[in-house]
Scaffold this motif. Structure first.
Motif, PDB file in Angstrom:
ATOM      1  N   LYS A 157       0.828  -1.211   0.000  1.00 41.27           N
ATOM      2  CA  LYS A 157       0.000   0.000   0.000  1.00 41.27           C
ATOM      3  C   LYS A 157       0.863   1.262   0.000  1.00 41.27           C
ATOM      4  N   GLN A 158       0.279   2.348  -0.481  1.00 39.54           N
ATOM      5  CA  GLN A 158       0.916   3.663  -0.432  1.00 39.54           C
ATOM      6  C   GLN A 158       0.592   4.281   0.928  1.00 39.54           C
ATOM      7  N   ALA A 159       1.623   4.686   1.655  1.00 39.81           N
ATOM      8  CA  ALA A 159       1.423   5.288   2.973  1.00 39.81           C
ATOM      9  C   ALA A 159       2.076   6.664   3.023  1.00 39.81           C
ATOM     10  N   VAL A 160       1.402   7.595   3.673  1.00 46.90           N
ATOM     11  CA  VAL A 160       1.963   8.927   3.909  1.00 46.90           C
ATOM     12  C   VAL A 160       2.019   9.157   5.409  1.00 46.90           C
ATOM     13  N   VAL A 161       3.207   9.471   5.910  1.00 50.16           N
ATOM     14  CA  VAL A 161       3.398   9.837   7.311  1.00 50.16           C
ATOM     15  C   VAL A 161       3.662  11.331   7.348  1.00 50.16           C
ATOM     16  N   ILE A 162       2.814  12.054   8.071  1.00 49.92           N
ATOM     17  CA  ILE A 162       2.994  13.502   8.192  1.00 49.92           C
ATOM     18  C   ILE A 162       3.517  13.784   9.588  1.00 49.92           C
ATOM     19  N   GLY A 163       4.772  14.160   9.660  1.00 51.80           N
ATOM     20  CA  GLY A 163       5.473  14.324  10.925  1.00 51.80           C
ATOM     21  C   GLY A 163       6.821  13.626  10.832  1.00 51.80           C
ATOM     22  N   ARG A 164       7.844  14.214  11.413  1.00 51.31           N
ATOM     23  CA  ARG A 164       9.188  13.645  11.289  1.00 51.31           C
ATOM     24  C   ARG A 164       9.907  13.589  12.639  1.00 51.31           C
ATOM     25  N   SER A 165       9.129  13.603  13.725  1.00 53.50           N
ATOM     26  CA  SER A 165       9.731  13.604  15.057  1.00 53.50           C
ATOM     27  C   SER A 165      10.348  12.251  15.373  1.00 53.50           C
ATOM     28  N   GLN A 166      11.256  12.279  16.343  1.00 51.32           N
ATOM     29  CA  GLN A 166      11.900  11.055  16.822  1.00 51.32           C
ATOM     30  C   GLN A 166      10.887  10.177  17.552  1.00 51.32           C
ATOM     31  N   LEU A 167       9.845  10.800  18.126  1.00 50.64           N
ATOM     32  CA  LEU A 167       8.860  10.059  18.892  1.00 50.64           C
ATOM     33  C   LEU A 167       7.801   9.408  18.013  1.00 50.64           C
ATOM     34  N   PHE A 168       7.480  10.026  16.876  1.00 43.14           N
ATOM     35  CA  PHE A 168       6.401   9.495  16.052  1.00 43.14           C
ATOM     36  C   PHE A 168       6.777   9.305  14.585  1.00 43.14           C
ATOM     37  N   GLY A 169       7.050  10.389  13.876  1.00 46.13           N
ATOM     38  CA  GLY A 169       7.134  10.333  12.415  1.00 46.13           C
ATOM     39  C   GLY A 169       8.187   9.395  11.869  1.00 46.13           C
ATOM     40  N   ARG A 170       9.405   9.515  12.356  1.00 46.64           N
ATOM     41  CA  ARG A 170      10.488   8.686  11.828  1.00 46.64           C
ATOM     42  C   ARG A 170      10.281   7.195  12.126  1.00 46.64           C
ATOM     43  N   PRO A 171       9.999   6.818  13.397  1.00 44.43           N
ATOM     44  CA  PRO A 171       9.744   5.391  13.634  1.00 44.43           C
ATOM     45  C   PRO A 171       8.463   4.887  12.968  1.00 44.43           C
ATOM     46  N   MET A 172       7.453   5.745  12.820  1.00 37.87           N
ATOM     47  CA  MET A 172       6.229   5.328  12.127  1.00 37.87           C
ATOM     48  C   MET A 172       6.532   4.969  10.683  1.00 37.87           C
ATOM     49  N   ALA A 173       7.317   5.804  10.023  1.00 41.06           N
ATOM     50  CA  ALA A 173       7.693   5.536   8.632  1.00 41.06           C
ATOM     51  C   ALA A 173       8.492   4.246   8.526  1.00 41.06           C
ATOM     52  N   ALA A 174       9.401   4.028   9.474  1.00 39.11           N
ATOM     53  CA  ALA A 174      10.230   2.814   9.447  1.00 39.11           C
ATOM     54  C   ALA A 174       9.377   1.562   9.639  1.00 39.11           C
TER      55      ALA A 174
END
Length: 281
Positions: A157-174
């Motif tokens: 699936k195509q996913a978009v993560v909006i946010g790049r924080s160490q607490l959410f965005g970066r680990p969410m994308a990973a």
């Protein structure tokens, strides 16, 4: 109309299961929480975690960091917790007082006690998609647990993560990438045209930027899964980062409150127990 991803109900199931497992394990997990007592949000979250932990059989130690503390002073507090055999998990509740470098404090936590997965060792394991048991940031891990509960598989699936924080965005994308999704990372500075194009193609949208109504209904793909990690207070009411009108087009949507928040706490407790089990081996 979107179906609800009921984080409150799923978290309740997780906590009930966890309470049984901890009771049968013979272990005595203890979570130390380092926080700024002058930050209203942190004080609220710490209290919620303390109550939830007690219900599942996890002890807590709350360490308040006074205003004016230096990074070095807080690092020393963490080093002492690292050496304390009675403490099985350490949580750094950001933000810490002004003048304290949060990232340096995250990095000081011993990897085996880093239950929120924010230290460089555990984040490196996540981004390397390393096999085995290691902690992952509670909010994105809770999101993945919620998706799994409702049978939503990110693979392909195509996913978009909006946010790049160490607490959410970066680990969410990973985590989404490790689950075989094709991931785009955006943030509050992504230009509108680029973000709109990404959202129009996204099967899964996860947003956490702290801006009420940041994601609007128009660019959302029909039937998309929309996960709202935002928690804002507007006119005394808790609201997310997603315009409620998104429910008209989305296939699935997390409510605010009652969506990701309860999952974050339940997942943190789960990771604390996992850390205690690993240390007992």
């Amino acid at each position: 109309m979107a179906q609800i991803l009921d984080g409150k109900a799923v978290a309740k199931e997780l906590r009930e299961k966890l309470a049984i497992e901890i009771g049968e394990s013979g272990l005595h997990p203890t979570l130390a929480v380092v926080y700024d007592p002058n930050d209203g949000g942190s004080k609220l979250y710490v209290g919620m975690k303390q109550r939830a932990a007690a219900k599942v059989g996890i002890k807590t130690q709350d360490i308040a960091v006074p205003a004016g503390s230096t990074t070095e002073a807080v690092q020393q507090i963490v080093r002492e917790l690292n050496l304390d055999p009675d403490v099985t998990g350490i949580l750094i509740q950001a933000p810490l007082p002004a003048g304290v470098d949060d990232a340096s404090i995250f990095a000081t936590v011993a990897p085996e006690k880093d239950v929120d997965g924010l230290g460089v060792t555990n984040q490196g394991r996540l981004f390397a998609n390393e096999e085995g048991q290691y902690p992952v940031a509670a909010t994105p891990k809770g999101v993945m647990t919620l998706l799994d509960h409702y049978g939503i598989n990110p693979a392909g699936k195509q996913a978009v993560v909006i946010g790049r924080s160490q607490l959410f965005g970066r680990p969410m994308a990973a985590l989404l990438l490790n689950a075989d999704a094709t991931v785009t990372i955006a943030h509050r500075y992504t230009d509108e045209a680029t973000l709109t194009t990404a959202l129009q193609q996204a099967d899964i949208v996860a947003v956490g930027v702290g801006i009420p109504g940041f994601v609007t209904v128009d660019p959302i793909k029909e039937g998309a899964v929309v996960v709202d990690v935002g928690m804002n207070v507007v006119n005394g009411k808790a609201v997310g980062d997603v315009d409620p009108l998104v429910a008209e087009k989305a296939g699935w949507l997390t409510p605010v409150p009652g969506g990701v928040g309860p999952m974050t706490i339940a997942t943190l407790l789960e990771s604390t127990f996992e850390a205690a089990k690993e240390q007992a081996k």
